[in-house]
Design a protein around this motif. Structure first.
Motif, PDB file in Angstrom:
ATOM      1  N   VAL A  94      34.930 -18.611  33.542  1.00 54.34           N
ATOM      2  CA  VAL A  94      33.857 -17.739  34.005  1.00 54.34           C
ATOM      3  C   VAL A  94      34.500 -16.447  34.522  1.00 54.34           C
ATOM      4  N   VAL A  95      34.045 -15.313  33.980  1.00 52.92           N
ATOM      5  CA  VAL A  95      34.598 -14.013  34.359  1.00 52.92           C
ATOM      6  C   VAL A  95      33.458 -13.122  34.846  1.00 52.92           C
ATOM      7  N   ALA A  96      33.619 -12.586  36.058  1.00 52.74           N
ATOM      8  CA  ALA A  96      32.663 -11.601  36.561  1.00 52.74           C
ATOM      9  C   ALA A  96      33.099 -10.235  36.041  1.00 52.74           C
ATOM     10  N   ILE A  97      32.240  -9.610  35.227  1.00 49.02           N
ATOM     11  CA  ILE A  97      32.557  -8.322  34.616  1.00 49.02           C
ATOM     12  C   ILE A  97      31.546  -7.300  35.132  1.00 49.02           C
ATOM     13  N   GLN A  98      32.016  -6.450  36.039  1.00 45.79           N
ATOM     14  CA  GLN A  98      31.143  -5.474  36.696  1.00 45.79           C
ATOM     15  C   GLN A  98      29.922  -6.192  37.277  1.00 45.79           C
ATOM     16  N   ASN A  99      28.723  -5.994  36.739  1.00 46.90           N
ATOM     17  CA  ASN A  99      27.524  -6.644  37.272  1.00 46.90           C
ATOM     18  C   ASN A  99      27.055  -7.822  36.424  1.00 46.90           C
ATOM     19  N   ASP A 100      27.903  -8.294  35.510  1.00 43.33           N
ATOM     20  CA  ASP A 100      27.527  -9.384  34.618  1.00 43.33           C
ATOM     21  C   ASP A 100      28.487 -10.562  34.761  1.00 43.33           C
ATOM     22  N   ILE A 101      28.090 -11.684  34.213  1.00 45.08           N
ATOM     23  CA  ILE A 101      28.908 -12.888  34.189  1.00 45.08           C
ATOM     24  C   ILE A 101      29.117 -13.304  32.740  1.00 45.08           C
TER      25      ILE A 101
END
Length: 206
Positions: A179-186
């Motif tokens: 699971v990677v948090a990318i800016q405001n998305d997952i």
């Protein structure tokens, strides 16, 4: 203060563990930045990174016994709040980040550094330990760099996942889900890497 909870029962296990210390200014360093669990010599323990406004990008790294709350050891200060724990060659290890993006692999039982891994990456902020085909690995990422998989036995880079935007965090599940948090998305990514969950034994009251 560090508090240990039994998540199955929703109960606090014993009294809080005081992980505050004093720096060279005699100022309290009492803001935990990261915590990771492991077993050291058969006892549950926690590695805690702490800091405050005066230490800047320098984090104190302490090892604490969760059974009696005693302090076990200090490791070399880290240059990042990232930390992970796993097993390498049958030994519990703590992974922290040194200057220049160097990964430090500490033997938690022997209080030694059996390996350092120069990554060439700038400002690593996130670590996640796992196992790939039976070999211990660690995933490392900075805010603006790829997620790179490093072999903890050989120190070589195995794979990279390039991200479309700023990385805000990574987590690895036991069944190979990254699971990677990318800016405001997952982003949820299927991988062959299995996350590591430390075996702390059966909880008991201090």
């Amino acid at each position: 203060m560090l508090r240990l909870y039994d998540l199955a029962r929703g109960e606090l296990l014993g009294p809080p563990v005081d992980v505050s210390v004093e720096d060279e200014r005699r100022e309290p360093v009492d803001r935990p930045a990261a915590v990771s669990l492991l077993a050291v010599n058969g006892r549950p323990a926690a590695v805690v990174l702490t800091g405050h406004q005066y230490t800047g990008e320098r984090f104190l790294v302490g090892l604490w016994d969760l059974t009696d709350g005693s302090h076990l050891a200090w490791l070399e200060p880290a240059a990042s709040p990232a930390v992970a724990t796993t097993i390498v060659a049958g030994r519990p290890v703590v992974i922290t980040v040194g200057t220049g993006g160097t990964l430090r692999v500490w033997d938690a039982a022997g209080r030694q550094t059996p390996r350092t891994i120069p990554t060439g990456a700038d400002r690593i902020r996130f670590l996640a330990a796992g196992v790939l085909h039976g070999r211990p690995v660690v995933l490392a990422a900075s805010h603006d760099g790829p997620v790179t998989t490093w072999d903890l036995t050989t120190g070589t880079a195995l794979d990279q996942i390039r991200l479309p935007d700023t990385c805000r965090g990574i987590a690895l599940g036991e069944r190979g889900v990254l699971v990677v948090a990318i800016q405001n998305d997952i982003a949820v990514i299927e991988t062959e890497i299995q996350g590591v969950v430390p075996d702390l034994g059966t909880p008991s009251e201090p």
